[in-house]
Write a protein that holds these residues in place. Structure first.
Motif, mmCIF file in Angstrom:
data_model
loop_
_atom_site.group_PDB
_atom_site.id
_atom_site.type_symbol
_atom_site.label_atom_id
_atom_site.label_comp_id
_atom_site.label_asym_id
_atom_site.label_seq_id
_atom_site.Cartn_x
_atom_site.Cartn_y
_atom_site.Cartn_z
ATOM 1 N N VAL A 82 -38.414 -8.908 -51.807
ATOM 2 C CA VAL A 82 -37.278 -7.995 -51.960
ATOM 3 C C VAL A 82 -37.607 -6.999 -53.070
ATOM 4 N N VAL A 83 -37.703 -5.712 -52.692
ATOM 5 C CA VAL A 83 -38.036 -4.657 -53.657
ATOM 6 C C VAL A 83 -37.075 -3.470 -53.504
ATOM 7 N N VAL A 84 -35.836 -3.760 -53.138
ATOM 8 C CA VAL A 84 -34.825 -2.716 -52.970
ATOM 9 C C VAL A 84 -33.664 -2.977 -53.926
ATOM 10 N N GLY A 85 -32.727 -2.036 -53.970
ATOM 11 C CA GLY A 85 -31.546 -2.206 -54.820
ATOM 12 C C GLY A 85 -31.945 -2.371 -56.272
ATOM 13 N N PRO A 86 -31.335 -3.327 -56.969
ATOM 14 C CA PRO A 86 -31.664 -3.512 -58.384
ATOM 15 C C PRO A 86 -33.089 -4.009 -58.608
ATOM 16 N N TYR A 87 -33.734 -4.533 -57.573
ATOM 17 C CA TYR A 87 -35.129 -4.973 -57.689
ATOM 18 C C TYR A 87 -36.079 -3.781 -57.824
ATOM 19 N N ARG A 88 -35.587 -2.566 -57.630
ATOM 20 C CA ARG A 88 -36.399 -1.368 -57.848
ATOM 21 C C ARG A 88 -36.511 -1.047 -59.339
ATOM 22 N N TYR A 89 -35.684 -1.693 -60.160
ATOM 23 C CA TYR A 89 -35.650 -1.402 -61.596
ATOM 24 C C TYR A 89 -36.207 -2.531 -62.458
ATOM 25 N N CYS A 90 -35.971 -3.771 -62.078
ATOM 26 C CA CYS A 90 -36.566 -4.907 -62.780
ATOM 27 C C CYS A 90 -36.768 -6.043 -61.786
ATOM 28 N N ARG A 91 -37.703 -6.929 -62.111
ATOM 29 C CA ARG A 91 -38.091 -7.972 -61.152
ATOM 30 C C ARG A 91 -37.100 -9.124 -61.065
ATOM 31 N N ASN A 92 -36.200 -9.266 -62.024
ATOM 32 C CA ASN A 92 -35.302 -10.425 -62.043
ATOM 33 C C ASN A 92 -33.833 -10.048 -62.257
ATOM 34 N N ASN A 125 -35.987 -19.395 -68.357
ATOM 35 C CA ASN A 125 -36.341 -18.596 -67.180
ATOM 36 C C ASN A 125 -37.592 -17.769 -67.401
ATOM 37 N N THR A 126 -37.754 -17.230 -68.587
ATOM 38 C CA THR A 126 -38.967 -16.455 -68.862
ATOM 39 C C THR A 126 -40.202 -17.340 -68.712
ATOM 40 N N ILE A 127 -40.157 -18.517 -69.269
ATOM 41 C CA ILE A 127 -41.288 -19.449 -69.149
ATOM 42 C C ILE A 127 -41.506 -19.851 -67.692
ATOM 43 N N TYR A 128 -40.422 -20.169 -66.991
ATOM 44 C CA TYR A 128 -40.523 -20.563 -65.578
ATOM 45 C C TYR A 128 -41.143 -19.440 -64.743
ATOM 46 N N PHE A 129 -40.692 -18.206 -64.960
ATOM 47 C CA PHE A 129 -41.231 -17.089 -64.180
ATOM 48 C C PHE A 129 -42.719 -16.895 -64.438
ATOM 49 N N MET A 130 -43.106 -16.979 -65.699
ATOM 50 C CA MET A 130 -44.507 -16.767 -66.044
ATOM 51 C C MET A 130 -45.413 -17.872 -65.497
ATOM 52 N N GLN A 146 -48.540 -8.014 -56.302
ATOM 53 C CA GLN A 146 -49.338 -7.548 -57.443
ATOM 54 C C GLN A 146 -48.996 -6.096 -57.774
ATOM 55 N N HIS A 147 -48.879 -5.268 -56.749
ATOM 56 C CA HIS A 147 -48.530 -3.863 -56.940
ATOM 57 C C HIS A 147 -47.121 -3.740 -57.530
ATOM 58 N N TYR A 148 -46.192 -4.485 -56.984
ATOM 59 C CA TYR A 148 -44.807 -4.482 -57.466
ATOM 60 C C TYR A 148 -44.754 -4.938 -58.928
ATOM 61 N N LYS A 149 -45.443 -6.029 -59.229
ATOM 62 C CA LYS A 149 -45.448 -6.582 -60.586
ATOM 63 C C LYS A 149 -46.044 -5.587 -61.590
ATOM 64 N N LYS A 150 -47.042 -4.859 -61.170
ATOM 65 C CA LYS A 150 -47.699 -3.879 -62.042
ATOM 66 C C LYS A 150 -46.747 -2.727 -62.396
ATOM 67 N N HIS A 151 -45.841 -2.380 -61.483
ATOM 68 C CA HIS A 151 -44.998 -1.210 -61.669
ATOM 69 C C HIS A 151 -43.550 -1.495 -62.082
ATOM 70 N N VAL A 152 -43.124 -2.751 -61.946
ATOM 71 C CA VAL A 152 -41.722 -3.067 -62.257
ATOM 72 C C VAL A 152 -41.695 -4.154 -63.328
ATOM 73 N N ARG A 154 -40.488 -7.194 -65.878
ATOM 74 C CA ARG A 154 -39.794 -8.466 -65.658
ATOM 75 C C ARG A 154 -38.324 -8.363 -66.054
ATOM 76 N N TRP A 155 -38.025 -7.816 -67.216
ATOM 77 C CA TRP A 155 -36.651 -7.839 -67.734
ATOM 78 C C TRP A 155 -36.077 -6.466 -68.057
ATOM 79 N N ILE A 156 -36.809 -5.651 -68.788
ATOM 80 C CA ILE A 156 -36.282 -4.354 -69.226
ATOM 81 C C ILE A 156 -36.369 -3.373 -68.056
#
Length: 166
Positions: A82-92, A125-130, A146-152, A154-156
């Motif tokens: 899922v990379v739409v909606g609020p997932y376009r701004y942060c991963r979680n 949650n930060t530890i679990y995600f990592m 990998q592409h999504y993670k590079k550009h979006v 985790r939190w900010i």
């Protein structure tokens, strides 16, 4: 794989976010005021956090069901990233929604113990995600994740929405 049933979604909401935002705060709530003023403005801001967090949480659950074809639970593997909606701004953003609910409860109930729980929830949650979720998503979705993670982040949140062609 078919989309999980509404019952599966409700079960997972009750097991995870309901426990985090209702059961644990109820169990740890200390009615003695500690450091947080019981002021109408603070409560009003708390209600805004609560409503914002609940809205964000419900929207992300909807996206997991309709696009990801899974529930919010880690044992319910999503079929699509899922990379739409609020997932376009942060991963979680789902966890951000839950965190906003906890911050709202902190302010509404002027409870330091809920604030400590919110901070603990964030760290867990930060530890679990990592250590677990991100490696699992990389294994399941490969280059797309990998592409999504590079550009979006985790939190900010990003200031501009993520576009898959970046």
């Amino acid at each position: 794989m078919k989309t999980p049933s509404i019952v599966a979604h409700l079960r997972d909401v009750l097991i995870l976010p309901f426990t985090v935002t209702c059961i644990i705060p109820y169990l740890i709530y200390d009615p003695v005021q500690h450091f947080i003023s019981d002021h109408l403005l603070i409560r009003a801001v708390g209600f805004l956090f609560l409503l914002s967090g609940l809205s964000l949480f419900l929207y992300t659950v909807f996206l997991f069901r309709t696009i990801g074809k899974g529930t919010l639970a880690p044992w319910s593997a999503k079929q699509k990233l899922v990379v739409v909606g609020p997932y376009r701004y942060c991963r979680n953003p789902m966890i951000t929604g839950v965190l906003f609910i906890l911050i709202g409860e902190t302010l509404v109930f002027h409870s330091t113990s809920i604030l400590v729980w919110a901070a603990t929830f964030f760290v867990i949650n930060t530890i679990y995600f990592m250590l677990s979720e991100e490696p699992g998503l990389l294994a399941r979705f490969g280059d797309e994740y990998q592409h999504y993670k590079k550009h979006v982040p985790r939190w900010i949140p990003r200031l501009t929405p993520y576009d898959t062609v970046e």
